[in-house]
Design a protein around this motif. Structure first.
Motif, PDB file in Angstrom:
ATOM      1  N   TYR A  34       1.050  -1.159  -0.026  1.00  0.00           N
ATOM      2  CA  TYR A  34      -0.002   0.029   0.027  1.00  0.00           C
ATOM      3  C   TYR A  34       0.772   1.237  -0.287  1.00  0.00           C
ATOM      4  CZ  TYR A  34      -3.732   3.266   1.289  1.00  0.00           C
ATOM      5  OH  TYR A  34      -4.573   4.356   1.461  1.00  0.00           O
ATOM      6  N   GLU A 161      -6.629  -2.787   4.935  1.00  0.00           N
ATOM      7  CA  GLU A 161      -6.108  -2.546   3.470  1.00  0.00           C
ATOM      8  C   GLU A 161      -4.833  -3.251   3.225  1.00  0.00           C
ATOM      9  OE1 GLU A 161      -6.897  -0.253  -0.314  1.00  0.00           O
ATOM     10  OE2 GLU A 161      -7.959  -1.366   1.433  1.00  0.00           O
ATOM     11  N   ASP A 200      -9.292   1.559  -0.461  1.00  0.00           N
ATOM     12  CA  ASP A 200      -8.671   2.909  -1.269  1.00  0.00           C
ATOM     13  C   ASP A 200      -8.361   2.280  -2.624  1.00  0.00           C
ATOM     14  OD1 ASP A 200      -7.444   4.966  -1.984  1.00  0.00           O
ATOM     15  OD2 ASP A 200      -5.844   5.115  -0.740  1.00  0.00           O
TER      16      ASP A 200
END
Length: 403
Positions: A34, A161, A200
């Motif tokens: 990420y 995430e 996201d």
């Protein structure tokens, strides 16, 4: 700010260059990290980056860099990456008994790119270590992870995430390598419950442009100009015309070639008599071969479009695997000596040589096998002008590159 970052002894300009290459090309293939969390940890000594991961990125990005200062005086295109690989191995002993997220990602990145360096066994082992760490850390389970006290701890949105990305990136890596090596996969959907949606998706909205190294003159960049931006999102079908349309970015282009590769891998067993211990009807065999031939020529068109836009010297590994699968199926079918088949085989041979002279310099065994097969075809023998040695006769068709 970059001046305060610990790049593990690598000059800042070189390290930033290799990171730029990573974000522009390699990161977008599997989204193992990420990016906001990675960059924050890089600046603030956070938990999502370590020196092992930095060197894994250096190893992989070196394959795609044209910077001469990265290469020692020997001129060996693998040498700079192997220098980082040596550092990676020396660091690994300090991380192997303390599994965490950056170590998992480091093993996956290094293991995947070692195939292109000709170190297939090491790559398979490193990725296998990463897969087992993922299960040990509980990344295959959403929302909860075991704590040291024996209870459960709720994950933050950021942690969810990051774990989703590393899990699905590892899943895709595992499936790709299983195809390449002809081995059983380590991941099965029944083992986990991780959602496929990312929280996201802003990164997917960014306009992609090829990375241009500011330290290399445009005339020496060795790549055609990528003219127009690909339209937003993938098309709902796989029928864009490669001879007319500009290709999508490399990380999207591989989805097209992978689709047609899977058509070949799924249909090829039905082209062979008694493959399943039964006599297949002639119609079944002909239909399967027709689908394979269609896929091979679609791969050829896609590879030509990719070559015009980016060159094949820095192609992603699955592009070369698609070309290899296509040329083998054409050789299997080339009993009538048709000119279009012969010309397509010549293209694939020259394209794979271009790739091998770039970031695929370690893939000598598949080319040696292909050379031995092409030398048996009279129309193709004159185009074999390289110095790849023939070490074994090989089978006429094999799904795996390395078995």
């Amino acid at each position: 700010m970059a001046a305060t970052i610990d790049f593990d002894g690598v000059p800042m300009d070189t390290a930033m260059h290799l990171l730029d290459v990573h974000w522009n090309r390699l990161h977008l293939m599997y989204l193992l990290t990420y990016r906001p969390a990675f960059k924050d940890s890089l600046l603030n000594n956070g938990p999502y980056v370590n020196k092992l991961l930095m060197n894994a990125i250096y190893i992989q990005s070196s394959l795609y860099s044209d910077r001469k200062p990265l290469l020692p005086d020997t001129g060996d295109p693998q040498a700079s990456g192997m220098a980082f690989y040596g550092r990676f191995k020396s660091l690994l002993v300090h991380y192997i008994d303390k599994p965490d997220l950056p170590t998992v990602v480091a093993l996956l990145l290094c293991g995947a790119c070692l195939v292109q360096y000709g170190k297939q066994s090491a790559g398979w082992v490193f990725c296998g270590m990463a897969y087992r760490m993922i299960f040990d850390l509980g990344y295959h389970l959403e929302d909860r992870k075991p704590s040291h006290s024996g209870g459960d701890m709720i994950l933050s949105p950021l942690e969810r995430e990051i774990r989703r990305r590393v899990y699905w990136g590892a899943y895709a890596t595992d499936k790709s390598q299983s195809l390449y090596f002809g081995q059983n996969p380590a991941f099965y959907l029944s083992q986990g419950n991780v959602p496929r949606e990312f929280l996201d998706s802003f990164e997917e909205l960014e306009e992609w442009k090829p990375y241009i190294d500011p330290n290399i003159e445009p005339s020496n960049a060795k790549a055609p100009m990528y003219r127009d931006e690909w339209r937003s999102g993938l098309p709902s079908h796989l029928s864009f015309d490669p001879s007319v349309d500009d290709p999508p970015p490399p990380h999207q282009m591989t989805l097209f070639t992978t689709y047609w590769t899977l058509v070949i891998l799924n249909q090829q067993p039905f082209t062979t008599q008694n493959r399943f211990g039964i006599n297949l009807h002639a119609k079944v065999k002909h239909e399967a071969m027709d689908k394979c031939i269609e896929a091979a020529f679609n791969i050829r068109a896609l590879a030509e479009a990719y070559q015009r836009a980016f060159t094949l010297r820095r192609a992603q590994f699955s592009i070369s695997y698609a070309m290899y699968s296509a040329v083998l199926i054409l050789l299997q079918h080339d009993s009538q000596g048709r000119d279009d088949y012969t010309e397509a085989c010549r293209f694939f041979w020259s394209a794979l040589l271009e790739y091998q002279k770039g970031c695929g310099s370690g893939l000598k065994k598949p080319l040696a096998l292909l050379k031995s097969l092409m030398l048996r075809v009279a129309k193709l023998a004159p185009c074999i002008t390289d110095n790849v040695s023939v070490q074994f006769p090989g089978r006429l068709f094999t799904v795996s590159w390395f078995r």
